[in-house]
Design a protein around this motif. Structure first.
Motif, mmCIF file in Angstrom:
data_model
loop_
_atom_site.group_PDB
_atom_site.id
_atom_site.type_symbol
_atom_site.label_atom_id
_atom_site.label_comp_id
_atom_site.label_asym_id
_atom_site.label_seq_id
_atom_site.Cartn_x
_atom_site.Cartn_y
_atom_site.Cartn_z
ATOM 1 N N SER A 30 0.694 -1.156 -0.005
ATOM 2 C CA SER A 30 -0.073 0.010 -0.132
ATOM 3 C C SER A 30 0.813 1.422 0.053
ATOM 4 O O SER A 30 2.071 1.390 0.603
ATOM 5 N N GLU A 31 0.269 2.452 -0.618
ATOM 6 C CA GLU A 31 1.105 3.559 -0.539
ATOM 7 C C GLU A 31 0.167 4.691 -0.066
ATOM 8 O O GLU A 31 -0.993 4.681 -0.417
ATOM 9 N N GLY A 32 0.772 5.643 0.243
ATOM 10 C CA GLY A 32 -0.103 6.832 0.760
ATOM 11 C C GLY A 32 0.524 7.609 1.797
ATOM 12 O O GLY A 32 1.717 7.465 2.249
ATOM 13 N N GLU A 46 -3.826 7.783 3.708
ATOM 14 C CA GLU A 46 -4.739 8.543 2.650
ATOM 15 C C GLU A 46 -4.058 8.427 1.419
ATOM 16 O O GLU A 46 -2.908 8.676 0.980
ATOM 17 N N ASN A 47 -4.837 7.821 0.411
ATOM 18 C CA ASN A 47 -4.304 7.626 -0.952
ATOM 19 C C ASN A 47 -5.404 8.043 -2.002
ATOM 20 O O ASN A 47 -6.366 8.602 -1.504
ATOM 21 N N GLU A 48 -5.264 7.817 -3.178
ATOM 22 C CA GLU A 48 -5.954 8.036 -4.348
ATOM 23 C C GLU A 48 -7.343 7.371 -4.094
ATOM 24 O O GLU A 48 -8.377 7.743 -4.733
ATOM 25 N N ASN A 49 -7.455 6.269 -3.310
ATOM 26 C CA ASN A 49 -8.797 5.570 -3.097
ATOM 27 C C ASN A 49 -9.417 5.990 -1.997
ATOM 28 O O ASN A 49 -10.567 5.496 -1.600
ATOM 29 N N GLY A 50 -8.823 7.034 -1.241
ATOM 30 C CA GLY A 50 -9.706 7.343 0.053
ATOM 31 C C GLY A 50 -8.746 6.953 1.313
ATOM 32 O O GLY A 50 -7.693 7.058 1.174
#
Length: 67
Positions: A30-32, A46-50
């Motif tokens: 996972s990244e964020g 928090e990433n591009e998917n919420g």
């Protein structure tokens, strides 16, 4: 003993608001940006998917991304 616990808290807090890559069990990644972290290394990313919750027991490695 209490002093050691406080030192751990400070170490984990340094990751807050940093962009990271998290390697997880089962060859997942996972990244964020870490927006919350606790003493058990449970994190909220928090990433591009919420928002994504990651349990500390599933984390193998956390690496900070260069900004």
């Amino acid at each position: 003993m209490n002093q050691d616990k406080d030192n751990v808290n400070k170490m984990f807090k340094q990751f807050k608001n940093k962009y990271v890559t998290v390697d997880l069990r089962g060859n997942y990644q996972s990244e964020g940006k870490i927006i919350a972290i606790d003493n058990y290394l449970n994190i909220i990313l928090e990433n591009e998917n919420g928002l994504e919750t990651v349990k500390g027991g599933n984390i193998i490695f956390i690496s900070v991304k260069e900004e």
